[in-house]
Design an enzyme around this catalytic site. Structure first.
Site, PDB file in Angstrom:
ATOM      1  N   ALA A  13       0.812  -1.229   0.000  1.00 16.21           N
ATOM      2  CA  ALA A  13       0.000   0.000   0.000  1.00 16.21           C
ATOM      3  C   ALA A  13       0.841   1.273   0.000  1.00 16.21           C
ATOM      4  CB  ALA A  13      -0.957  -0.004   1.190  1.00 16.21           C
ATOM      5  N   ILE A  17       1.268   1.927  -6.897  1.00 19.56           N
ATOM      6  CA  ILE A  17      -0.126   1.551  -7.173  1.00 19.56           C
ATOM      7  C   ILE A  17      -0.951   1.724  -5.900  1.00 19.56           C
ATOM      8  CG2 ILE A  17      -1.674  -0.320  -7.870  1.00 19.56           C
ATOM      9  CD1 ILE A  17       0.590  -1.391  -9.635  1.00 19.56           C
ATOM     10  N   GLY A  18      -0.354   1.363  -4.770  1.00 23.70           N
ATOM     11  CA  GLY A  18      -1.038   1.524  -3.489  1.00 23.70           C
ATOM     12  C   GLY A  18      -1.484   2.956  -3.285  1.00 23.70           C
ATOM     13  N   ASP A  43       2.299  -3.218   4.238  1.00 17.98           N
ATOM     14  CA  ASP A  43       3.586  -3.073   3.552  1.00 17.98           C
ATOM     15  C   ASP A  43       4.654  -3.687   4.454  1.00 17.98           C
ATOM     16  OD1 ASP A  43       5.804  -2.045   1.815  1.00 17.98           O
ATOM     17  OD2 ASP A  43       4.104  -1.062   0.826  1.00 17.98           O
ATOM     18  N   GLY A  90       5.089  -6.332  -3.757  1.00 23.12           N
ATOM     19  CA  GLY A  90       6.126  -7.125  -4.415  1.00 23.12           C
ATOM     20  C   GLY A  90       7.135  -6.194  -5.040  1.00 23.12           C
ATOM     21  N   GLN A 113       2.036 -15.012   1.871  1.00 25.08           N
ATOM     22  CA  GLN A 113       0.803 -14.255   2.134  1.00 25.08           C
ATOM     23  C   GLN A 113      -0.453 -15.108   1.954  1.00 25.08           C
ATOM     24  OE1 GLN A 113       1.293 -10.459   0.168  1.00 25.08           O
ATOM     25  NE2 GLN A 113       2.761  -9.833   1.724  1.00 25.08           N
ATOM     26  N   ALA A 131       0.501  -7.848  -8.596  1.00 19.85           N
ATOM     27  CA  ALA A 131       1.971  -7.900  -8.662  1.00 19.85           C
ATOM     28  C   ALA A 131       2.434  -8.962  -9.649  1.00 19.85           C
ATOM     29  CB  ALA A 131       2.536  -8.191  -7.283  1.00 19.85           C
ATOM     30  N   ASP A 160      -4.798  -4.657 -19.389  1.00 20.76           N
ATOM     31  CA  ASP A 160      -4.525  -4.952 -20.804  1.00 20.76           C
ATOM     32  C   ASP A 160      -5.806  -4.799 -21.626  1.00 20.76           C
ATOM     33  OD1 ASP A 160      -1.749  -6.148 -20.186  1.00 20.76           O
ATOM     34  OD2 ASP A 160      -3.107  -7.262 -18.900  1.00 20.76           O
ATOM     35  N   ARG A 163      -6.472  -1.261 -22.046  1.00 26.27           N
ATOM     36  CA  ARG A 163      -5.514  -0.712 -23.022  1.00 26.27           C
ATOM     37  C   ARG A 163      -5.990  -0.998 -24.450  1.00 26.27           C
ATOM     38  NH1 ARG A 163      -0.199  -2.892 -19.705  1.00 26.27           N
ATOM     39  NH2 ARG A 163       0.249  -0.946 -18.611  1.00 26.27           N
ATOM     40  N   HIS A 188      -0.493 -12.092 -18.472  1.00 27.53           N
ATOM     41  CA  HIS A 188      -0.217 -10.650 -18.410  1.00 27.53           C
ATOM     42  C   HIS A 188       1.276 -10.462 -18.678  1.00 27.53           C
ATOM     43  CE1 HIS A 188      -0.072  -6.490 -17.270  1.00 27.53           C
ATOM     44  NE2 HIS A 188       0.841  -6.753 -16.367  1.00 27.53           N
TER      45      HIS A 188
HETATM   46  P1  NAD Z   1       6.216  -0.283  -5.913  1.00 23.34           P
HETATM   47  O1  NAD Z   1       7.604  -0.778  -5.760  1.00 23.34           O
HETATM   48  O2  NAD Z   1       5.980   1.184  -6.026  1.00 23.34           O
HETATM   49  O3  NAD Z   1       5.357  -0.806  -4.690  1.00 23.34           O
HETATM   50  C1  NAD Z   1       5.415  -2.121  -4.241  1.00 23.34           C
HETATM   51  C2  NAD Z   1       5.216  -2.084  -2.758  1.00 23.34           C
HETATM   52  O4  NAD Z   1       5.180  -3.433  -2.309  1.00 23.34           O
HETATM   53  C3  NAD Z   1       6.364  -1.376  -2.016  1.00 23.34           C
HETATM   54  O5  NAD Z   1       5.828  -0.395  -1.130  1.00 23.34           O
HETATM   55  C4  NAD Z   1       7.024  -2.507  -1.249  1.00 23.34           C
HETATM   56  O6  NAD Z   1       7.581  -2.098  -0.012  1.00 23.34           O
HETATM   57  C5  NAD Z   1       5.851  -3.449  -1.069  1.00 23.34           C
HETATM   58  N1  NAD Z   1       6.214  -4.818  -0.731  1.00 23.34           N
HETATM   59  C6  NAD Z   1       7.316  -5.527  -1.089  1.00 23.34           C
HETATM   60  N2  NAD Z   1       7.269  -6.736  -0.533  1.00 23.34           N
HETATM   61  C7  NAD Z   1       6.115  -6.801   0.180  1.00 23.34           C
HETATM   62  C8  NAD Z   1       5.514  -7.794   0.982  1.00 23.34           C
HETATM   63  N3  NAD Z   1       6.120  -8.962   1.192  1.00 23.34           N
HETATM   64  N4  NAD Z   1       4.341  -7.512   1.563  1.00 23.34           N
HETATM   65  C9  NAD Z   1       3.729  -6.320   1.396  1.00 23.34           C
HETATM   66  N5  NAD Z   1       4.253  -5.329   0.652  1.00 23.34           N
HETATM   67  C10 NAD Z   1       5.433  -5.584   0.051  1.00 23.34           C
HETATM   68  O7  NAD Z   1       5.564  -1.076  -7.135  1.00 23.34           O
HETATM   69  P2  NAD Z   1       4.237  -0.721  -7.937  1.00 23.34           P
HETATM   70  O8  NAD Z   1       4.591   0.140  -9.072  1.00 23.34           O
HETATM   71  O9  NAD Z   1       3.172  -0.315  -6.985  1.00 23.34           O
HETATM   72  O10 NAD Z   1       3.898  -2.160  -8.590  1.00 23.34           O
HETATM   73  C11 NAD Z   1       3.504  -3.232  -7.769  1.00 23.34           C
HETATM   74  C12 NAD Z   1       3.425  -4.524  -8.566  1.00 23.34           C
HETATM   75  O11 NAD Z   1       2.391  -4.452  -9.546  1.00 23.34           O
HETATM   76  C13 NAD Z   1       4.687  -4.855  -9.343  1.00 23.34           C
HETATM   77  O12 NAD Z   1       4.922  -6.240  -9.264  1.00 23.34           O
HETATM   78  C14 NAD Z   1       4.335  -4.449 -10.769  1.00 23.34           C
HETATM   79  O13 NAD Z   1       5.140  -5.121 -11.707  1.00 23.34           O
HETATM   80  C15 NAD Z   1       2.910  -4.892 -10.814  1.00 23.34           C
HETATM   81  N6  NAD Z   1       2.071  -4.317 -11.863  1.00 23.34           N
HETATM   82  C16 NAD Z   1       1.121  -5.130 -12.413  1.00 23.34           C
HETATM   83  C17 NAD Z   1       0.244  -4.641 -13.357  1.00 23.34           C
HETATM   84  C18 NAD Z   1      -0.842  -5.520 -13.938  1.00 23.34           C
HETATM   85  O14 NAD Z   1      -1.544  -5.067 -14.846  1.00 23.34           O
HETATM   86  N7  NAD Z   1      -1.047  -6.746 -13.506  1.00 23.34           N
HETATM   87  C19 NAD Z   1       0.350  -3.315 -13.770  1.00 23.34           C
HETATM   88  C20 NAD Z   1       1.322  -2.496 -13.187  1.00 23.34           C
HETATM   89  C21 NAD Z   1       2.179  -3.019 -12.227  1.00 23.34           C
HETATM   90  C1  LMR Z   2       2.150  -3.193 -16.811  1.00 25.50           C
HETATM   91  O1  LMR Z   2       1.539  -3.928 -17.599  1.00 25.50           O
HETATM   92  O2  LMR Z   2       2.128  -1.955 -16.896  1.00 25.50           O
HETATM   93  C2  LMR Z   2       2.933  -3.814 -15.704  1.00 25.50           C
HETATM   94  O3  LMR Z   2       2.718  -5.175 -15.645  1.00 25.50           O
HETATM   95  C3  LMR Z   2       4.353  -3.430 -15.747  1.00 25.50           C
HETATM   96  C4  LMR Z   2       5.200  -4.423 -16.474  1.00 25.50           C
HETATM   97  O4  LMR Z   2       6.051  -4.996 -15.803  1.00 25.50           O
HETATM   98  O5  LMR Z   2       5.020  -4.605 -17.672  1.00 25.50           O
END
Ligand code: NAD
Ligand code: LMR
Length: 331
Positions: A13, A17-18, A43, A90, A113, A131, A160, A163, A188
């Site tokens: 959080a 994204i959080g 977090d 993550g 988790q 994540a 996606d 998009r 994804h």
């Molecule tokens: P970020 O690094 O800004 O935030 C991730 C947060 O997770 C950090 O605050 C970190 O401290 C925390 N974290 C790490 N390990 C943890 C744990 N064990 N328990 C709880 N919290 C933990 O990253 P972000 O930009 O917010 O992206 C988060 C994830 O989402 C990434 O894996 C990213 O690749 C993924 N993502 C997925 C999509 C999708 O469409 N599926 C799109 C964008 C990003």
């Molecule tokens: C996204 O689709 O924006 C995220 O999954 C980031 C990535 O790693 O591609």
């Protein structure tokens, strides 16, 4: 506030994204404008102060629907009684990294988790994993939380999907609300198959409206497949506001239902083998949702070129699953 509050977990959080999704949830974008929420924010220890900052801002924003906040670094406390779990925590992909590079770090988190959710989540808790690698993290979560029904474990491919709608909207100069029924098949990742063969623009087949099959089969597909990487390149950070908004769409449609016109959305769900997808992986399908249940849209015609792409992304998921199992065995 007449309805009882629902508890919504956001892991990671304090991250990007959080920070984008917590205010959206608190404003009703996920569970509706009349549904009070209690936000559970998790977090890790190094992000504890930043997490407290997010909690302070949520208090300062005085959201009418926000009935309480739990901000913690303790996974068991965070998961207690949650009705919805948005798993964002993550390590994100950085420039130059492939999704597989983040696998070993992230699958171990999802195994741990899963245990906390299994122990504490409310019966019927709906889980979306954001994540990366999202499909495989959700699979690992499901395998390690056997009391949570498999149909309650999903991953985010709605970004996606959105998009794809956005690209068709721009290309046809038609508002996105009139673009429907694109499909994201599979992972994804860059092997996902964004399929426009059933999409409509203002009620007409998208292929007819766009009138450019070379674009739809080429540039359109690679644009959607590579959009995450393009955002990373442009921002130096992975997508956040669009990911947060799409995660709200995913849960909202799952809980409150997809439109009555029968149009569908894409969700990563446990594969039952529909359309020849491999079983035992979380694969993105077109789904409709009603009464809190998703169902895969059946009976769509699939041409040979599409079938080849759907097979390739399925094969990647089977490989990712094997790699994840290796990572967990080595941990
Ligand atoms: P970020 O690094 O800004 O935030 C991730 C947060 O997770 C950090 O605050 C970190 O401290 C925390 N974290 C790490 N390990 C943890 C744990 N064990 N328990 C709880 N919290 C933990 O990253 P972000 O930009 O917010 O992206 C988060 C994830 O989402 C990434 O894996 C990213 O690749 C993924 N993502 C997925 C999509 C999708 O469409 N599926 C799109 C964008 C990003
Ligand atoms: C996204 O689709 O924006 C995220 O999954 C980031 C990535 O790693 O591609």
């Amino acid at each position: 506030m007449s309805k009882a509050p629902k508890r919504v977990l956001v892991t990671g959080a304090a991250g990007q994204i959080g920070y984008a999704i917590c205010p959206m949830i608190a404003r009703g974008a996920m569970l509706g404008p009349d549904q009070p929420v209690i936000l559970h924010m998790l977090d890790i220890e190094p992000a504890k102060t930043a997490l407290e900052g997010v909690r302070m801002e949520l208090v300062d924003a005085s959201y009418p629907l926000l009935a309480g906040i739990v901000a913690t670094t303790d996974a068991e406390e965070a998961c207690k009684g949650v009705d919805v779990a948005v798993m964002v925590g993550g390590f994100p992909r950085k420039a130059g990294m492939e999704r597989k590079d983040v696998m070993s770090k992230n699958v171990a988190i999802y195994k741990a988790q899963a245990a906390a959710l299994e122990k504490g989540a409310a019966p019927g808790c709906k889980v979306v994993v954001v994540a990366n690698p999202a499909n495989t993290n959700s699979l690992i979560l499901g395998e390690n939380a056997p009391s949570i029904p498999k149909e309650n474990i999903t991953c985010l491919t709605r970004l996606d999907h959105n998009r794809a709608l956005g690209q068709l909207s721009e290309r046809s100069a038609t508002h996105v609300s009139k673009v429907k029924n694109a499909i994201i098949w599979g992972n994804h990742s860059s092997t996902q198959y964004p399929d426009v063969n059933h999409a409509t623009i203002d009620g007409k087949p998208a292929r007819e409206v766009i009138g450019d099959d070379a674009y739809l089969d080429g540039e359109f597909v690679s644009c959607v497949q590579q959009r995450g990487a393009a955002i990373i390149k442009a921002r130096g950070l992975s997508s956040a506001l669009s990911a947060a908004s799409s995660a709200c769409d995913h849960i909202r449609d799952w809980v409150l239902g997809t439109p009555a016109d029968g149009s569908w959305v894409s969700m990563g769900v446990y594969s039952d083998g529909s359309y020849g997808a491999p079983k035992g992986v979380i694969y993105s399908f077109p789904v409709t949702c009603k009464d809190g249940q998703w169902s895969i849209v059946q009976g769509l015609s699939i041409d040979e070129a599409s079938a080849t792409k759907m097979k390739a992304t399925g094969e990647e998921l089977v490989e990712e699953k094997a790699l994840a199992m290796e990572c967990l065995a080595d941990a």
